[in-house]
Design an enzyme around this catalytic site. Structure first.
Site, PDB file in Angstrom:
ATOM      1  N   ASP A  34       0.854  -1.185   0.000  1.00 52.30           N
ATOM      2  CA  ASP A  34       0.000   0.000   0.000  1.00 52.30           C
ATOM      3  C   ASP A  34       0.893   1.240   0.000  1.00 52.30           C
ATOM      4  OD1 ASP A  34      -3.204   0.581   0.941  1.00 52.30           O
ATOM      5  OD2 ASP A  34      -1.770   2.229   1.098  1.00 52.30           O
ATOM      6  N   ILE A  35       0.539   2.208  -0.840  1.00 51.74           N
ATOM      7  CA  ILE A  35       1.385   3.398  -1.004  1.00 51.74           C
ATOM      8  C   ILE A  35       1.374   4.280   0.252  1.00 51.74           C
ATOM      9  CG2 ILE A  35      -0.321   4.970  -2.044  1.00 51.74           C
ATOM     10  CD1 ILE A  35       1.805   5.558  -4.220  1.00 51.74           C
ATOM     11  N   ASN A  91     -13.113  -3.241   2.144  1.00 52.29           N
ATOM     12  CA  ASN A  91     -14.095  -2.179   2.327  1.00 52.29           C
ATOM     13  C   ASN A  91     -15.056  -2.166   1.139  1.00 52.29           C
ATOM     14  OD1 ASN A  91     -12.910  -1.141   4.727  1.00 52.29           O
ATOM     15  ND2 ASN A  91     -11.347  -0.109   3.503  1.00 52.29           N
ATOM     16  N   GLU A  99     -12.347   3.725  -1.301  1.00 56.81           N
ATOM     17  CA  GLU A  99     -11.933   4.875  -2.124  1.00 56.81           C
ATOM     18  C   GLU A  99     -11.650   4.471  -3.550  1.00 56.81           C
ATOM     19  OE1 GLU A  99      -8.590   6.432   0.010  1.00 56.81           O
ATOM     20  OE2 GLU A  99      -9.871   7.597   1.364  1.00 56.81           O
ATOM     21  N   HIS A 104     -10.371  -4.849  -3.516  1.00 56.77           N
ATOM     22  CA  HIS A 104      -9.040  -5.174  -3.012  1.00 56.77           C
ATOM     23  C   HIS A 104      -9.130  -5.606  -1.558  1.00 56.77           C
ATOM     24  CE1 HIS A 104      -9.908  -0.878  -2.634  1.00 56.77           C
ATOM     25  NE2 HIS A 104      -9.273  -0.911  -1.471  1.00 56.77           N
ATOM     26  N   MET A 105      -8.235  -6.488  -1.199  1.00 57.21           N
ATOM     27  CA  MET A 105      -8.136  -6.936   0.185  1.00 57.21           C
ATOM     28  C   MET A 105      -6.918  -6.280   0.823  1.00 57.21           C
ATOM     29  SD  MET A 105      -7.446 -10.731   1.686  1.00 57.21           S
ATOM     30  CE  MET A 105      -9.070 -11.431   1.443  1.00 57.21           C
ATOM     31  N   HIS A 106      -7.133  -5.541   1.914  1.00 62.22           N
ATOM     32  CA  HIS A 106      -6.011  -5.024   2.697  1.00 62.22           C
ATOM     33  C   HIS A 106      -5.461  -6.179   3.536  1.00 62.22           C
ATOM     34  CE1 HIS A 106      -6.968  -0.621   2.199  1.00 62.22           C
ATOM     35  NE2 HIS A 106      -8.160  -1.120   1.949  1.00 62.22           N
TER      36      HIS A 106
HETATM   37  P1  AMP Z   1      -9.853   1.661   0.174  1.00 69.24           P
HETATM   38  O1  AMP Z   1     -10.127   2.841   1.053  1.00 69.24           O
HETATM   39  O2  AMP Z   1     -10.237   0.350   0.795  1.00 69.24           O
HETATM   40  O3  AMP Z   1     -10.457   1.855  -1.206  1.00 69.24           O
HETATM   41  O4  AMP Z   1      -8.289   1.584   0.032  1.00 69.24           O
HETATM   42  C1  AMP Z   1      -7.553   2.124  -1.016  1.00 69.24           C
HETATM   43  C2  AMP Z   1      -6.084   1.933  -0.657  1.00 69.24           C
HETATM   44  O5  AMP Z   1      -5.313   2.053  -1.848  1.00 69.24           O
HETATM   45  C3  AMP Z   1      -5.548   2.961   0.332  1.00 69.24           C
HETATM   46  O6  AMP Z   1      -5.016   2.279   1.474  1.00 69.24           O
HETATM   47  C4  AMP Z   1      -4.451   3.694  -0.460  1.00 69.24           C
HETATM   48  O7  AMP Z   1      -3.343   4.054   0.334  1.00 69.24           O
HETATM   49  C5  AMP Z   1      -4.086   2.654  -1.519  1.00 69.24           C
HETATM   50  N1  AMP Z   1      -3.531   3.166  -2.773  1.00 69.24           N
HETATM   51  C6  AMP Z   1      -4.027   4.169  -3.532  1.00 69.24           C
HETATM   52  N2  AMP Z   1      -3.275   4.331  -4.645  1.00 69.24           N
HETATM   53  C7  AMP Z   1      -2.291   3.394  -4.580  1.00 69.24           C
HETATM   54  C8  AMP Z   1      -1.188   3.046  -5.426  1.00 69.24           C
HETATM   55  N3  AMP Z   1      -0.946   3.703  -6.578  1.00 69.24           N
HETATM   56  N4  AMP Z   1      -0.368   2.045  -5.046  1.00 69.24           N
HETATM   57  C9  AMP Z   1      -0.594   1.386  -3.877  1.00 69.24           C
HETATM   58  N5  AMP Z   1      -1.619   1.651  -3.058  1.00 69.24           N
HETATM   59  C10 AMP Z   1      -2.451   2.645  -3.384  1.00 69.24           C
END
Ligand code: AMP
Ligand code: ZN
Length: 118
Positions: A34-35, A91, A99, A104-106
């Site tokens: 995660d970035i 989420n 977002e 995606h799975m964290h």
């Molecule tokens: P969510 O709120 O569950 O949609 O999580 C989106 C996640 O994507 C967040 O934790 C961001 O930090 C991560 N994210 C957004 N852009 C990137 C990227 N280019 N590379 C890696 N992670 C990202």
């Protein structure tokens, strides 16, 4: 390619159009860092296929979605937190704070989590 896939950040990562720190992959799933890590270890597992949210899960993509858990298990072993523990979070939509609309799975580890989540 439809518009959603064309513009989707995670599809772009899957296509290799924008960089990511990939740590594991197979023919259906990619895992990368995660970035903006929210925990000491924080990875995202995505299906290569563009599936927007959990609401789009159906019998046709059940196997691919199941592979997200295989990816989580492999990542946990690879980074040494399988035994200490970790949290897998998906989420869905506004109330959960989704977002990016490519499911995606964290995979989060490196701290002791509270339960229930706030
Ligand atoms: P969510 O709120 O569950 O949609 O999580 C989106 C996640 O994507 C967040 O934790 C961001 O930090 C991560 N994210 C957004 N852009 C990137 C990227 N280019 N590379 C890696 N992670 C990202
Ligand atoms: Zn996508």
């Amino acid at each position: 390619m439809d518009n959603a896939m064309e513009n989707c950040i995670f599809c772009k990562i899957a296509r290799g159009e924008i960089p990511a720190e990939v740590v594991w992959k197979d023919e259906h799933v990619l895992v990368f860092k995660d970035i903006h890590p929210a925990t000491p270890k924080h990875f995202l597992a995505i299906p290569l296929e563009h599936i927007p949210t959990v609401n789009d899960a159906d019998a046709n993509n059940a196997a691919i979605l199941g592979r997200l858990f295989v990816a989580a298990a492999e990542t946990a072993k690879k980074f040494g937190f399988a035994e200490s523990g970790y949290r897998c979070v998906v989420n869905c939509n506004r109330d959960a704070g989704q977002e990016l609309f490519h499911l995606h799975m964290h995979i989060m580890a490196g701290k002791k989590f509270g339960w229930p989540p706030g």
